[in-house]
Design a protein around this motif. Structure first.
Motif, short mmCIF file in Angstrom:
data_model
loop_
_atom_site.label_atom_id
_atom_site.label_comp_id
_atom_site.label_asym_id
_atom_site.label_seq_id
_atom_site.Cartn_x
_atom_site.Cartn_y
_atom_site.Cartn_z
N UNK A 1 1.18 1.52 1.62
CA UNK A 1 -0.04 2.32 1.69
C UNK A 1 -1.11 1.64 0.85
N UNK A 2 -2.37 2.06 1.03
CA UNK A 2 -3.43 1.55 0.17
C UNK A 2 -3.82 2.63 -0.84
N UNK A 3 -4.82 2.35 -1.63
CA UNK A 3 -5.19 3.23 -2.73
C UNK A 3 -5.82 4.53 -2.23
N UNK A 4 -6.21 4.57 -0.96
CA UNK A 4 -6.75 5.79 -0.35
C UNK A 4 -5.67 6.59 0.38
N UNK A 5 -4.42 6.18 0.17
CA UNK A 5 -3.26 6.83 0.78
C UNK A 5 -3.20 6.62 2.30
N UNK A 6 -3.83 5.56 2.75
CA UNK A 6 -3.75 5.22 4.16
C UNK A 6 -2.51 4.37 4.40
N UNK A 7 -1.77 4.69 5.45
CA UNK A 7 -0.56 3.93 5.77
C UNK A 7 -0.95 2.58 6.38
N UNK A 8 -0.55 1.50 5.71
CA UNK A 8 -0.82 0.14 6.19
C UNK A 8 0.36 -0.37 7.00
N UNK A 9 1.57 -0.21 6.45
CA UNK A 9 2.81 -0.59 7.13
C UNK A 9 3.64 0.69 7.31
N UNK A 10 4.03 1.01 8.54
CA UNK A 10 4.79 2.26 8.78
C UNK A 10 6.09 2.32 7.99
N UNK B 1 -8.48 -2.57 -4.79
CA UNK B 1 -7.83 -2.17 -3.54
C UNK B 1 -6.43 -2.77 -3.43
N UNK B 2 -5.53 -2.36 -4.32
CA UNK B 2 -4.18 -2.92 -4.28
C UNK B 2 -3.35 -2.38 -3.12
N UNK B 3 -2.35 -3.16 -2.71
CA UNK B 3 -1.35 -2.69 -1.75
C UNK B 3 -0.22 -2.05 -2.53
N UNK B 4 0.34 -0.97 -1.99
CA UNK B 4 1.34 -0.18 -2.71
C UNK B 4 2.57 0.02 -1.83
N UNK B 5 3.71 -0.46 -2.32
CA UNK B 5 4.97 -0.18 -1.62
C UNK B 5 5.34 1.28 -1.87
N UNK B 6 5.66 1.99 -0.79
CA UNK B 6 5.98 3.41 -0.90
C UNK B 6 7.30 3.69 -0.18
N UNK B 7 8.01 4.70 -0.69
CA UNK B 7 9.27 5.12 -0.08
C UNK B 7 9.20 6.61 0.24
#
Length: 254
Positions: free
Chosen positions: A208-217, A194-200
């Motif tokens: 986001x997380x590995x399920x494509x849920x937004x963790x930080x807006x 369950x890694x955390x993923x920085x997204x742009x």
């Protein structure tokens, strides 16, 4: 006969007095032992009380170009005077030192700081207790963990694949996250599943997380790709591209 009875009564009275004295003696000692035990209970530093157990009690904070530490309530506990600081975490070089007296400074009760180009370890009240020496440092034992997920670029967009399951990019179902972001970076952490993923997206950074849920807006101009998540479960972010600060998974600012 009368003399024997009197002697027996006297013996019983003496025995009763002895028992009574022993009870009084025991009752006087008990509270003393209890009070002695209370004296050895360590005092809790109110500045180190955690509101959020998942992050450190002390968090690096930069003010006017210098680094110090604040607690979870935002109070300055260690004044900003350092050019660089790390989290209160273990230092494996010190833990593997050949000098037993040095090894203790490798625990997570200490943080590494830099002052006037000299590196120190400080304790939780900000006292410099150890100055780094090359001769003290041991070798860290490298533990390599193979990542389960990786970024995948399709066209100009980034997605995520799971190496063990991905074979055919033409099958969108094989993507863990189908390519849809301008950029993705998987942060190193302790939970490989369950890694955390920085997204742009649209030039804004989020997590986001590995399920494509937004963790930080998606509201930040940058999020650093460093070890703050692995070491402290925090993200180092900026809104203006210059001033960085830490946030937790609830997007709370520190």
């Amino acid at each position: 006969m009368k003399f024997m009875k009197n002697a027996l009564v006297l013996l019983i009275l003496c025995f009763s007095v002895i028992l009574s004295a022993q009870k009084k003696k025991i009752s006087k000692k008990s509270p003393a032992k209890k009070n002695l035990a209370l004296k050895h209970i360590p005092k809790i530093n109110p500045d180190l009380i955690k509101i959020n157990d998942s992050i450190p009690a002390l968090i690096p904070k930069k003010e006017e170009g210098k680094f110090g530490f604040i607690n979870q309530k935002g109070k300055v506990v260690i004044k900003p005077e350092y050019s660089n600081v790390g989290f209160f975490t273990e230092d494996c070089n010190l833990q593997n030192s050949t000098d037993a007296k040095v090894m203790i400074y490798g625990s997570n009760k200490f943080a590494s700081v830099r002052l006037n180009d000299v590196d120190y370890r400080i304790n939780e009240i900000g006292k410099r207790v150890y100055q780094f020496k090359d001769s003290d440092l041991g070798k860290c034992k490298q533990e390599i963990k193979t990542q389960l997920f990786h970024g995948y670029i399709l066209g100009k967009y980034y997605g995520i694949i799971e190496d063990s399951k991905f074979e055919n990019p033409a099958d969108y179902k094989q993507f863990t996250i189908y390519p849809q972001y301008d950029y993705l970076h998987i942060l190193e952490g302790d939970d490989l599943n369950n890694p955390m993923i920085i997204a742009v997206r649209d030039d804004k950074f989020g997590v986001i997380d590995i399920r494509n849920k937004i963790i930080i807006p998606f509201q930040y101009s940058d999020i650093k790709r460093n070890y703050s998540w692995k070491l402290a479960r925090l993200f180092e972010v900026t809104e203006d591209g210059t001033n960085y600060f830490y946030i937790d998974v609830a997007n709370k600012k520190y």
